[in-house]
Design a protein around this motif. Structure first.
Motif, short mmCIF file in Angstrom:
data_model
loop_
_atom_site.label_atom_id
_atom_site.label_comp_id
_atom_site.label_asym_id
_atom_site.label_seq_id
_atom_site.Cartn_x
_atom_site.Cartn_y
_atom_site.Cartn_z
N ARG A 24 40.66 36.55 48.72
CA ARG A 24 39.52 37.39 49.08
C ARG A 24 38.82 36.95 50.37
O ARG A 24 37.75 37.44 50.70
CB ARG A 24 38.52 37.43 47.94
N THR A 58 38.99 32.66 43.11
CA THR A 58 39.07 33.80 44.01
C THR A 58 37.76 34.08 44.74
O THR A 58 37.77 34.39 45.92
CB THR A 58 39.50 35.05 43.22
N TYR A 59 36.64 33.95 44.05
CA TYR A 59 35.37 34.27 44.68
C TYR A 59 34.69 33.06 45.30
O TYR A 59 33.95 33.18 46.27
CB TYR A 59 34.44 34.97 43.68
#
Length: 162
Positions: free
Chosen positions: A85, A64-65
């Protein structure tokens, strides 16, 4: 172009991993697979099953990051993207996203709709929908390579059901 579509129900996380493992049977270099579904629908769980079936023994978490997590398995590069994200599609250009889409690699992409047309078209699209306590899994091909992969998926799931 040959097209194929398959539908199944995964009643648990383990069943979703089994679907991913069956999808691994049909993987060939150059495939692009879109994974669609709400938060918590099981996209990363499906990818976990796929990667474990190809020999990955570590944990599989959603990138996700970092946006992308690379793996080298079964003699090929596999890239797991999570674009949830992504704040602006230009971030993908900045990270050189086009370099990942090679004929010798497989790209698994969660939340592809956030890339606003910067991604190549998928060979396979997997849509996950909540269905009671389980998940409905819809797999559709969008290329001849995708149709061939889903045919191998169907053969693997028939063997697993016996």
């Amino acid at each position: 172009m040959n097209t194929a579509a398959h539908e199944c129900v995964a009643s648990s996380a383990e069943a979703m991993e089994t679907v991913g493992a069956a999808l691994a049977h049909g993987l060939r270099a150059g495939l692009i697979i879109y994974l669609r579904g709400e938060l918590g629908a099981g996209k990363t769980t499906l990818v976990r099953g796929l990667l474990h079936a190809l020999g990955h023994s570590g944990t599989v978490k959603s990138p996700t990051y970092t946006l992308v997590e690379p793996y080298v398995l079964a003699g090929r590069d596999i890239y797991h993207f999570d674009l949830y994200r992504l704040t602006h599609p230009a971030e993908l250009d900045a990270m050189g996203v086009r370099d990942y889409f090679r004929p010798d690699a497989v790209c698994l992409i969660e939340w592809p709709e956030r890339a606003s047309g910067l991604l190549p078209a998928p060979d396979i699209e997997v849509a996950l929908q909540h269905a009671g306590a389980g998940r409905r899994v819809l797999l559709a091909s969008h290329s001849a390579a995708g149709a061939a992969s889903l045919a191998r998926f169907a053969a693997a799931t028939q063997v697993d059901e016996q």
